[in-house]
Design an enzyme around this catalytic site. Structure first.
Site, PDB file in Angstrom:
ATOM      1  N   SER A  26       0.814  -1.272  -0.099  1.00 20.23           N
ATOM      2  CA  SER A  26      -0.093   0.030  -0.089  1.00 20.23           C
ATOM      3  C   SER A  26       0.737   1.191  -0.057  1.00 20.23           C
ATOM      4  O   SER A  26       0.316   2.373  -0.147  1.00 20.23           O
ATOM      5  CB  SER A  26      -0.976  -0.018   1.159  1.00 20.23           C
ATOM      6  OG  SER A  26      -2.285  -0.888   0.859  1.00 20.23           O
ATOM      7  N   VAL A  86       0.954  -3.992   3.673  1.00 19.00           N
ATOM      8  CA  VAL A  86       0.856  -5.265   4.196  1.00 19.00           C
ATOM      9  C   VAL A  86       2.235  -6.178   3.718  1.00 19.00           C
ATOM     10  O   VAL A  86       2.323  -7.394   4.359  1.00 19.00           O
ATOM     11  CB  VAL A  86      -0.282  -6.010   3.817  1.00 19.00           C
ATOM     12  CG1 VAL A  86      -1.546  -5.433   4.468  1.00 19.00           C
ATOM     13  CG2 VAL A  86      -0.388  -6.417   2.294  1.00 19.00           C
ATOM     14  N   TYR A 130      -4.574   2.908   7.877  1.00 18.91           N
ATOM     15  CA  TYR A 130      -5.745   2.610   7.774  1.00 18.91           C
ATOM     16  C   TYR A 130      -6.846   2.709   9.074  1.00 18.91           C
ATOM     17  O   TYR A 130      -6.654   3.870   9.433  1.00 18.91           O
ATOM     18  CB  TYR A 130      -5.995   0.848   7.541  1.00 18.91           C
ATOM     19  CG  TYR A 130      -4.762   0.465   6.719  1.00 18.91           C
ATOM     20  CD1 TYR A 130      -4.855   0.865   5.478  1.00 18.91           C
ATOM     21  CD2 TYR A 130      -3.806  -0.401   7.117  1.00 18.91           C
ATOM     22  CE1 TYR A 130      -3.671   0.471   4.540  1.00 18.91           C
ATOM     23  CE2 TYR A 130      -2.938  -0.722   6.283  1.00 18.91           C
ATOM     24  CZ  TYR A 130      -2.828  -0.270   4.872  1.00 18.91           C
ATOM     25  OH  TYR A 130      -1.879  -0.899   4.168  1.00 18.91           O
ATOM     26  N   TYR A 178      -2.921  -2.494 -10.944  1.00 22.50           N
ATOM     27  CA  TYR A 178      -3.094  -2.239  -9.235  1.00 22.50           C
ATOM     28  C   TYR A 178      -2.263  -3.399  -8.640  1.00 22.50           C
ATOM     29  O   TYR A 178      -1.422  -3.166  -7.743  1.00 22.50           O
ATOM     30  CB  TYR A 178      -4.347  -2.292  -8.880  1.00 22.50           C
ATOM     31  CG  TYR A 178      -4.619  -2.241  -7.382  1.00 22.50           C
ATOM     32  CD1 TYR A 178      -4.447  -1.071  -6.443  1.00 22.50           C
ATOM     33  CD2 TYR A 178      -4.871  -3.238  -6.633  1.00 22.50           C
ATOM     34  CE1 TYR A 178      -4.402  -1.292  -5.032  1.00 22.50           C
ATOM     35  CE2 TYR A 178      -4.741  -3.530  -5.293  1.00 22.50           C
ATOM     36  CZ  TYR A 178      -4.842  -2.298  -4.589  1.00 22.50           C
ATOM     37  OH  TYR A 178      -5.024  -2.339  -3.162  1.00 22.50           O
ATOM     38  N   LYS A 187       0.496   3.270  -2.936  1.00 30.04           N
ATOM     39  CA  LYS A 187      -0.698   4.072  -3.138  1.00 30.04           C
ATOM     40  C   LYS A 187      -0.122   5.720  -3.230  1.00 30.04           C
ATOM     41  O   LYS A 187      -1.107   6.491  -3.558  1.00 30.04           O
ATOM     42  CB  LYS A 187      -1.602   3.878  -2.195  1.00 30.04           C
ATOM     43  CG  LYS A 187      -2.402   2.577  -2.173  1.00 30.04           C
ATOM     44  CD  LYS A 187      -3.254   2.110  -1.280  1.00 30.04           C
ATOM     45  CE  LYS A 187      -3.786   0.783  -1.567  1.00 30.04           C
ATOM     46  NZ  LYS A 187      -4.408  -0.066  -0.715  1.00 30.04           N
TER      47      LYS A 187
HETATM   48  N1  GLN Z   1      -1.975  -5.522  -2.292  1.00 32.39           N
HETATM   49  C1  GLN Z   1      -2.739  -5.361  -1.098  1.00 32.39           C
HETATM   50  C2  GLN Z   1      -4.217  -5.396  -1.323  1.00 32.39           C
HETATM   51  O1  GLN Z   1      -4.732  -4.877  -2.291  1.00 32.39           O
HETATM   52  C3  GLN Z   1      -2.342  -4.104  -0.466  1.00 32.39           C
HETATM   53  C4  GLN Z   1      -3.030  -3.665   0.744  1.00 32.39           C
HETATM   54  C5  GLN Z   1      -1.978  -3.135   1.774  1.00 32.39           C
HETATM   55  O2  GLN Z   1      -0.910  -2.963   1.561  1.00 32.39           O
HETATM   56  N2  GLN Z   1      -2.806  -2.915   2.918  1.00 32.39           N
HETATM   57  O3  GLN Z   1      -4.920  -6.050  -0.493  1.00 32.39           O
END
Ligand code: GLN
Length: 306
Positions: A63, A260, A242, A190, A66
């Protein structure tokens, strides 16, 4: 002032908590990673670098990507269009992959939850997922000051095979007119952007650039507009961890964005950028050892915002 000794102490402290977390199980390839790894890197505004532990071990950006896709989309479409038509800038209090608010509110709440990031990804210029990804990868290399950054093919495949929840989000966004273009091309991009390998050093360089108002601390090159850097630091503070963002603001008080894969990017305006790697995660998907190291530093450095 941050010192090598302080980073080593933070690492030692963080290591005590790693056993309480687990690697991300919903992406099989991530579950296999050794959860006891921990590393940290700090980059100062003159480009000075300090590292401790597993700061050069590659992990997938997840993430934290992003941030980079948002920079690219702002460039391609402008902040006004993006934040007016495609995503909001408010925290949700829901998990990062939640679908619950999409039915009550058309636009995803912010660009750092999966729904928001998928909507933003669809706005990036490029005729195919490959073309979008080429542009993303080349910007990532620049912002992280590392031309060797590559896609982790195994994690990409693993995400693509198991990403049904993200697929659900994307099709819902298409049905409500938010996602632009072809859904599968957007998802493919993505999954790729999440699966790029970086190190804590790379993340610290990206964070340092955001802290330095868009200017690379090492090369002094202005790579992004200071307005974008400011907007991203604000979003990091309110939405970067989050549904753990509020608690993180209380205990650590730094603008941060987690992934993650175990990474956390921390950007302290005018002071430093920090990159953290610790793949043992808490139930919200944030690095357990990473948060503890940052808590330690924020206590000792006396530079938290609150
Ligand atoms: N690739 C992960 C997902 O889309 C990214 C989510 C994350 O890092 N929180 O679920």
């Amino acid at each position: 002032m941050i010192t090598q000794e302080l980073l080593e102490d933070a690492l030692k402290y963080g290591k005590c908590f790693v056993r309480n977390g687990n690697t991300a199980s919903y992406i099989p390839e991530l579950q296999r990673v050794n959860k006891y790894q921990l590393g940290i890197c700090a980059v100062g505004m003159d480009g000075e670098v300090m590292e401790a532990g597993d700061s050069r071990v590659p992990f997938t950006i997840q993430s934290i990507s992003k941030i980079i896709s948002l920079i690219l989309a702002i460039r391609d479409r402008g902040a006004d269009y993006l934040f007016h038509d495609k995503v909001g800038v408010e925290p949700t209090g829901d998990p990062f992959n939640s679908i619950i608010k999409l039915e009550t509110k058309t636009r995803p709440f912010n660009p750092f939850i999966n729904a928001g990031a998928i909507a933003v990804a669809s706005c990036i210029n490029g005729d195919s997922s490959d073309e979008k990804f080429e542009r993303f990868l080349s910007l990532t290399r620049k912002l992280c000051n590392n031309e060797t950054i590559e896609l982790n093919e195994n994690v990409y495949r693993s995400e693509k095979e198991t990403g049904d929840r993200n697929r659900a989000l994307a099709y819902y966004l298409k049905a409500s007119g938010v996602l632009e273009g072809d859904v599968e091309e957007c998802l493919d991009f993505y999954f790729k952007m999440c699966s790029v390998n970086v190190t804590a050093l790379d993340v610290a360089n990206l964070s340092g650039l955001l802290a330095n108002h868009g200017c690379c601390p090492a090369t002094k090159e202005a790579l992004i507009e200071s307005q974008s850097a400011k907007a991203i630091r604000a979003l990091m503070l309110t939405c970067g961890m989050y549904d753990g963002s509020g608690e993180f603001a209380m205990t650590v008080g730094f603008p941060a964005k987690s992934g993650v894969g175990g990474g956390i990017a921390v950007s302290l305006a005018g002071r430093m950028g920090i990159g953290v790697f610790g793949p043992a995660l808490d139930e919200k998907g944030n690095s357990v050892g990473g948060i503890k190291m940052l808590e330690f530093l924020s206590d000792r450095l006396n530079c938290q915002l609150f």
